[in-house]
Motif scaffolding. Sequence first.
Motif, mmCIF file in Angstrom:
data_model
loop_
_atom_site.group_PDB
_atom_site.id
_atom_site.type_symbol
_atom_site.label_atom_id
_atom_site.label_comp_id
_atom_site.label_asym_id
_atom_site.label_seq_id
_atom_site.Cartn_x
_atom_site.Cartn_y
_atom_site.Cartn_z
ATOM 1 N N VAL A 2 0.831 -1.196 0.000
ATOM 2 C CA VAL A 2 0.000 0.000 0.000
ATOM 3 C C VAL A 2 0.872 1.255 0.000
ATOM 4 C CG1 VAL A 2 -1.730 1.318 1.264
ATOM 5 C CG2 VAL A 2 -1.892 -1.160 1.159
ATOM 6 N N LEU A 3 1.853 1.297 0.901
ATOM 7 C CA LEU A 3 2.750 2.449 1.017
ATOM 8 C C LEU A 3 4.183 1.989 0.830
ATOM 9 C CD1 LEU A 3 3.347 5.439 1.811
ATOM 10 C CD2 LEU A 3 3.414 4.664 4.195
ATOM 11 N N SER A 4 4.906 2.681 -0.042
ATOM 12 C CA SER A 4 6.306 2.358 -0.287
ATOM 13 C C SER A 4 7.141 3.626 -0.206
ATOM 14 C CB SER A 4 6.474 1.706 -1.664
ATOM 15 O OG SER A 4 7.840 1.470 -1.950
ATOM 16 N N VAL A 5 8.171 3.603 0.623
ATOM 17 C CA VAL A 5 9.105 4.721 0.764
ATOM 18 C C VAL A 5 10.481 4.202 0.373
ATOM 19 C CG1 VAL A 5 10.136 6.385 2.359
ATOM 20 C CG2 VAL A 5 7.715 5.760 2.597
ATOM 21 N N GLN A 6 11.062 4.783 -0.666
ATOM 22 C CA GLN A 6 12.307 4.263 -1.219
ATOM 23 C C GLN A 6 13.378 5.350 -1.307
ATOM 24 O OE1 GLN A 6 12.677 1.010 -1.827
ATOM 25 N NE2 GLN A 6 10.524 0.600 -1.330
ATOM 26 N N ALA A 7 14.537 5.075 -0.690
ATOM 27 C CA ALA A 7 15.730 5.931 -0.780
ATOM 28 C C ALA A 7 15.397 7.402 -0.521
ATOM 29 C CB ALA A 7 16.398 5.756 -2.145
ATOM 30 N N LEU A 8 14.608 7.651 0.506
ATOM 31 C CA LEU A 8 14.087 8.994 0.763
ATOM 32 C C LEU A 8 15.066 9.849 1.564
ATOM 33 C CD1 LEU A 8 11.604 10.958 0.693
ATOM 34 C CD2 LEU A 8 11.002 10.016 2.933
ATOM 35 N N ASP A 9 15.392 11.012 1.015
ATOM 36 C CA ASP A 9 16.024 12.099 1.753
ATOM 37 C C ASP A 9 15.012 13.232 1.789
ATOM 38 O OD1 ASP A 9 18.286 10.543 1.749
ATOM 39 O OD2 ASP A 9 19.552 11.985 0.683
ATOM 40 N N SER A 10 14.886 13.876 2.940
ATOM 41 C CA SER A 10 13.926 14.968 3.033
ATOM 42 C C SER A 10 14.336 15.920 4.146
ATOM 43 C CB SER A 10 12.515 14.426 3.297
ATOM 44 O OG SER A 10 11.553 15.468 3.231
ATOM 45 N N GLY A 11 13.853 17.153 4.035
ATOM 46 C CA GLY A 11 14.165 18.149 5.051
ATOM 47 C C GLY A 11 13.621 19.501 4.656
ATOM 48 N N TYR A 12 14.315 20.541 5.067
ATOM 49 C CA TYR A 12 13.836 21.905 4.876
ATOM 50 C C TYR A 12 14.924 22.743 4.218
ATOM 51 C CZ TYR A 12 10.694 19.989 8.383
ATOM 52 O OH TYR A 12 9.809 19.182 9.057
ATOM 53 N N ARG A 13 14.607 23.292 3.037
ATOM 54 C CA ARG A 13 15.543 24.097 2.258
ATOM 55 C C ARG A 13 16.836 23.301 2.036
ATOM 56 N NH1 ARG A 13 14.661 30.329 4.493
ATOM 57 N NH2 ARG A 13 12.413 30.413 4.025
ATOM 58 N N GLN A 14 17.940 23.805 2.572
ATOM 59 C CA GLN A 14 19.222 23.126 2.350
ATOM 60 C C GLN A 14 19.568 22.123 3.447
ATOM 61 O OE1 GLN A 14 20.730 23.721 -0.596
ATOM 62 N NE2 GLN A 14 18.962 25.069 -0.954
ATOM 63 N N THR A 15 18.684 21.961 4.397
ATOM 64 C CA THR A 15 18.954 21.065 5.519
ATOM 65 C C THR A 15 18.300 19.706 5.276
ATOM 66 O OG1 THR A 15 19.023 22.924 7.056
ATOM 67 C CG2 THR A 15 18.736 20.728 8.007
ATOM 68 N N THR A 16 19.094 18.651 5.304
ATOM 69 C CA THR A 16 18.578 17.295 5.156
ATOM 70 C C THR A 16 18.335 16.713 6.540
ATOM 71 O OG1 THR A 16 19.751 16.954 3.071
ATOM 72 C CG2 THR A 16 19.029 14.985 4.244
ATOM 73 N N VAL A 17 17.079 16.381 6.832
ATOM 74 C CA VAL A 17 16.706 15.820 8.128
ATOM 75 C C VAL A 17 16.670 14.299 8.062
ATOM 76 C CG1 VAL A 17 14.891 15.697 9.886
ATOM 77 C CG2 VAL A 17 15.386 17.874 8.739
ATOM 78 N N LEU A 18 16.084 13.767 6.992
ATOM 79 C CA LEU A 18 15.950 12.321 6.804
ATOM 80 C C LEU A 18 16.942 11.840 5.760
ATOM 81 C CD1 LEU A 18 12.055 12.135 6.594
ATOM 82 C CD2 LEU A 18 13.467 11.660 8.607
ATOM 83 N N LYS A 19 17.599 10.729 6.056
ATOM 84 C CA LYS A 19 18.633 10.219 5.153
ATOM 85 C C LYS A 19 18.373 8.755 4.798
ATOM 86 C CE LYS A 19 20.637 12.158 8.430
ATOM 87 N NZ LYS A 19 21.463 12.620 9.568
ATOM 88 N N ASP A 20 18.147 8.509 3.525
ATOM 89 C CA ASP A 20 18.036 7.166 2.956
ATOM 90 C C ASP A 20 17.026 6.302 3.723
ATOM 91 O OD1 ASP A 20 18.640 5.227 1.054
ATOM 92 O OD2 ASP A 20 20.184 4.321 2.319
ATOM 93 N N ILE A 21 15.788 6.778 3.797
ATOM 94 C CA ILE A 21 14.717 6.059 4.483
ATOM 95 C C ILE A 21 14.064 5.076 3.514
ATOM 96 C CG2 ILE A 21 12.530 6.271 5.724
ATOM 97 C CD1 ILE A 21 14.932 7.498 7.204
ATOM 98 N N ASN A 22 13.986 3.818 3.921
ATOM 99 C CA ASN A 22 13.376 2.772 3.100
ATOM 100 C C ASN A 22 12.468 1.898 3.962
ATOM 101 O OD1 ASN A 22 15.008 2.680 0.319
ATOM 102 N ND2 ASN A 22 16.470 3.089 1.966
ATOM 103 N N PHE A 23 11.196 1.800 3.591
ATOM 104 C CA PHE A 23 10.297 0.833 4.228
ATOM 105 C C PHE A 23 9.041 0.693 3.389
ATOM 106 C CE2 PHE A 23 8.860 4.868 6.005
ATOM 107 C CZ PHE A 23 7.478 4.749 6.053
#
Length: 247
Positions: A2-23
């Motif tokens: 149902v939900l797939s998260v692959q190789a996710l980097d995310s954050g705010y502007r130039q700041t990366t909060v999440l690094k390589d999230i997979n589930f």
Amino acid sequence: MVLSVQALDSGYRQTTVLKDINFEMKAGEIVGLIGLNGAGKSTLLKTILGLITPQKGQITIDGKSILDDHSQYAKHLAYIPETPVLYDELTLKDHLEMTALGYDIPMDEVMRRAEPLLKQFRLDKHLNWFPAYFSKGMKQKVMIICAFVTDADVLIIDEPFLGLDPLAMRHFTDLIRERAAAGSAILFTTHVLTIAESLCDYYLMLQAGELVATGDLESLQTQFNLPQADLETIYFAMTQTGGVASE
């Protein structure tokens, strides 16, 4: 999935909060997102919801991303935020009408679904009340009802038990189980680890923006080299080591 998260980097502007999230999450699964304040839990939820644009990677629901069809993607999701978000000029019934419009569900069907929930949460006499007259717990119940009357395949719930009395907490956990049994995938964050342990099929352990462990309780016990440990013990081990003890 149902939900797939692959190789996710995310954050705010130039700041990366999440690094390589997979589930991935299957229909009917209840998944607990566990971590300290500041670990990136809310950032992950907001990215799944489309409120934050990923810096890298992809999120799909039923195989489609938000880029494929934003409207349809949104209709597959329902969200209960940590802090209730209600419109001061709208009554409880107005909020249900707005939910009906947003998800293209007939209003009479929304009210049919809402009726037992309104009674369960003791709000059936307050349909014409405005948010100014609601306590924080009552506002949270309105958010819960609006989410649970939808047909969403994925429910995203951020710290759902804040402001709820013990009876409402029991009703809410029962609703989560019932919704999962009906086929929805449910991802939620909480610091009430005893409830998480009783509810969840498996866990995502988030530390400093990285998933340091995933799996059911038995799997986490193995990964942290803590046989027979409960979720709270594993949580403390994660916060003290910054990662998996057995690595």
